[in-house]
Design a protein around this motif. Sequence first.
Motif, mmCIF file in Angstrom:
data_model
loop_
_atom_site.group_PDB
_atom_site.id
_atom_site.type_symbol
_atom_site.label_atom_id
_atom_site.label_comp_id
_atom_site.label_asym_id
_atom_site.label_seq_id
_atom_site.Cartn_x
_atom_site.Cartn_y
_atom_site.Cartn_z
ATOM 1 N N GLY A 98 -31.446 32.555 42.485
ATOM 2 C CA GLY A 98 -31.367 31.796 41.242
ATOM 3 C C GLY A 98 -32.745 31.387 40.763
ATOM 4 O O GLY A 98 -33.065 31.500 39.573
ATOM 5 N N GLU A 99 -33.585 30.912 41.687
ATOM 6 C CA GLU A 99 -34.951 30.532 41.337
ATOM 7 C C GLU A 99 -35.739 31.719 40.797
ATOM 8 O O GLU A 99 -36.513 31.595 39.845
ATOM 9 C CB GLU A 99 -35.665 29.964 42.574
ATOM 10 C CG GLU A 99 -35.130 28.636 43.060
ATOM 11 C CD GLU A 99 -35.542 27.474 42.159
ATOM 12 O OE1 GLU A 99 -36.588 26.861 42.397
ATOM 13 O OE2 GLU A 99 -34.779 27.181 41.207
ATOM 14 N N PHE A 135 -29.586 30.376 46.245
ATOM 15 C CA PHE A 135 -30.485 29.492 45.507
ATOM 16 C C PHE A 135 -31.810 30.192 45.235
ATOM 17 O O PHE A 135 -32.358 30.097 44.137
ATOM 18 C CB PHE A 135 -30.720 28.202 46.287
ATOM 19 C CG PHE A 135 -31.717 27.284 45.633
ATOM 20 C CD1 PHE A 135 -31.323 26.457 44.595
ATOM 21 C CD2 PHE A 135 -33.035 27.259 46.045
ATOM 22 C CE1 PHE A 135 -32.239 25.614 43.968
ATOM 23 C CE2 PHE A 135 -33.962 26.423 45.435
ATOM 24 C CZ PHE A 135 -33.563 25.602 44.397
ATOM 25 N N TRP A 160 -34.542 32.320 37.311
ATOM 26 C CA TRP A 160 -34.910 31.179 36.454
ATOM 27 C C TRP A 160 -36.356 31.300 35.985
ATOM 28 O O TRP A 160 -36.665 31.146 34.806
ATOM 29 C CB TRP A 160 -34.700 29.878 37.224
ATOM 30 C CG TRP A 160 -35.167 28.640 36.514
ATOM 31 C CD1 TRP A 160 -36.432 28.168 36.432
ATOM 32 C CD2 TRP A 160 -34.361 27.711 35.760
ATOM 33 N NE1 TRP A 160 -36.481 26.997 35.701
ATOM 34 C CE2 TRP A 160 -35.226 26.705 35.270
ATOM 35 C CE3 TRP A 160 -33.001 27.628 35.477
ATOM 36 C CZ2 TRP A 160 -34.772 25.624 34.508
ATOM 37 C CZ3 TRP A 160 -32.547 26.559 34.718
ATOM 38 C CH2 TRP A 160 -33.424 25.574 34.238
ATOM 39 N N TYR A 204 -27.080 30.449 41.227
ATOM 40 C CA TYR A 204 -27.008 29.019 41.534
ATOM 41 C C TYR A 204 -25.559 28.605 41.805
ATOM 42 O O TYR A 204 -25.289 27.814 42.715
ATOM 43 C CB TYR A 204 -27.546 28.192 40.370
ATOM 44 C CG TYR A 204 -29.042 28.177 40.198
ATOM 45 C CD1 TYR A 204 -29.896 28.139 41.302
ATOM 46 C CD2 TYR A 204 -29.620 28.159 38.931
ATOM 47 C CE1 TYR A 204 -31.273 28.103 41.144
ATOM 48 C CE2 TYR A 204 -30.998 28.128 38.755
ATOM 49 C CZ TYR A 204 -31.822 28.102 39.866
ATOM 50 O OH TYR A 204 -33.180 28.063 39.702
ATOM 51 N N ARG A 244 -28.871 22.303 39.692
ATOM 52 C CA ARG A 244 -29.299 23.323 38.732
ATOM 53 C C ARG A 244 -28.149 23.759 37.823
ATOM 54 O O ARG A 244 -28.329 23.915 36.620
ATOM 55 C CB ARG A 244 -29.842 24.544 39.469
ATOM 56 C CG ARG A 244 -31.165 24.341 40.163
ATOM 57 C CD ARG A 244 -32.346 24.339 39.197
ATOM 58 N NE ARG A 244 -33.573 24.604 39.919
ATOM 59 C CZ ARG A 244 -34.267 23.719 40.613
ATOM 60 N NH1 ARG A 244 -33.852 22.465 40.677
ATOM 61 N NH2 ARG A 244 -35.372 24.066 41.260
ATOM 62 N N THR A 245 -26.966 23.975 38.395
ATOM 63 C CA THR A 245 -25.836 24.400 37.565
ATOM 64 C C THR A 245 -25.480 23.318 36.558
ATOM 65 O O THR A 245 -25.182 23.607 35.394
ATOM 66 C CB THR A 245 -24.602 24.741 38.426
ATOM 67 O OG1 THR A 245 -24.231 23.609 39.223
ATOM 68 C CG2 THR A 245 -24.884 25.927 39.337
ATOM 69 N N ALA A 291 -28.775 23.469 44.228
ATOM 70 C CA ALA A 291 -28.106 24.466 43.393
ATOM 71 C C ALA A 291 -27.043 23.809 42.518
ATOM 72 O O ALA A 291 -26.850 24.186 41.357
ATOM 73 C CB ALA A 291 -27.481 25.552 44.263
#
Length: 256
Positions: free
Chosen positions: A128-129, A125, A132, A148, A162-163, A159
Amino acid sequence: MVVSEWYCNDSCAVCAIGLGGFPVSAMAIAKGGAFRMRVAIICMAALTLGTPIGCSQKNAPAKKVPVTMADSLEYLRPRAEAGDTTALVWLGQYYLLARGGVRDTTKAIGFLKQAIAEGALGAGFELGEAYWFGTGVQQSYAAAYGHYSDAASRGHATAIERTGRMMLDGMGVEKNEKQAFELIRQSADRGDVRGAYWMGSCYLDGRGTDKNEVRASEWYAKAADGGDAEAASQLGYLYYHGKGVTKDQQKAFKYS
């Protein structure tokens, strides 16, 4: 290890934000009773602000915690080398966000990927952040979605949200509103507040499901109760116009 006499009451959001959902209690040493912890030197609030937030010291006046970045690294490095996933994630964040004044993206990603390999729930995660927002790395929705997705497959509720959110608008992945709705539902069912907000939005606009203003209001209310300001605003809008709820100007004012 330097430990202050502060006691964590698990209400501080700093660690949760910094570790993508890890509870602050995971960062401290048990000291009897539910969520009564002595704050360790790796408390993120202490590291970044010099004093803990949301903590108590038996009602004593606030005081500064004796902690330095050097103390924290000395504590974390051997634990990371031993495969401690919490320490790996913390070191990844330390270098990614330049908490010591110097950003080292290579080290950061290395620590986070090692944490992922060791099964850390929040590490994917955090990567991913980073992608992003473009924090320390080239911004990439495709890369963010990939990380994510990995975290979502391990059960990370935010997560999963987010997906679903990215799939809803085709950000870094092919747009698929029905599948996005199901992902968002999964996150909301796991208690994710933003997942509840997006459930409300999907029902309000009929995205991935049939339009249903009553269900929209219910999900917005859940998210608002969880502290989501955007959901509260939307709920106020529904009360003002009487959409999915009985028109109520007082409640409209309360939530707006």
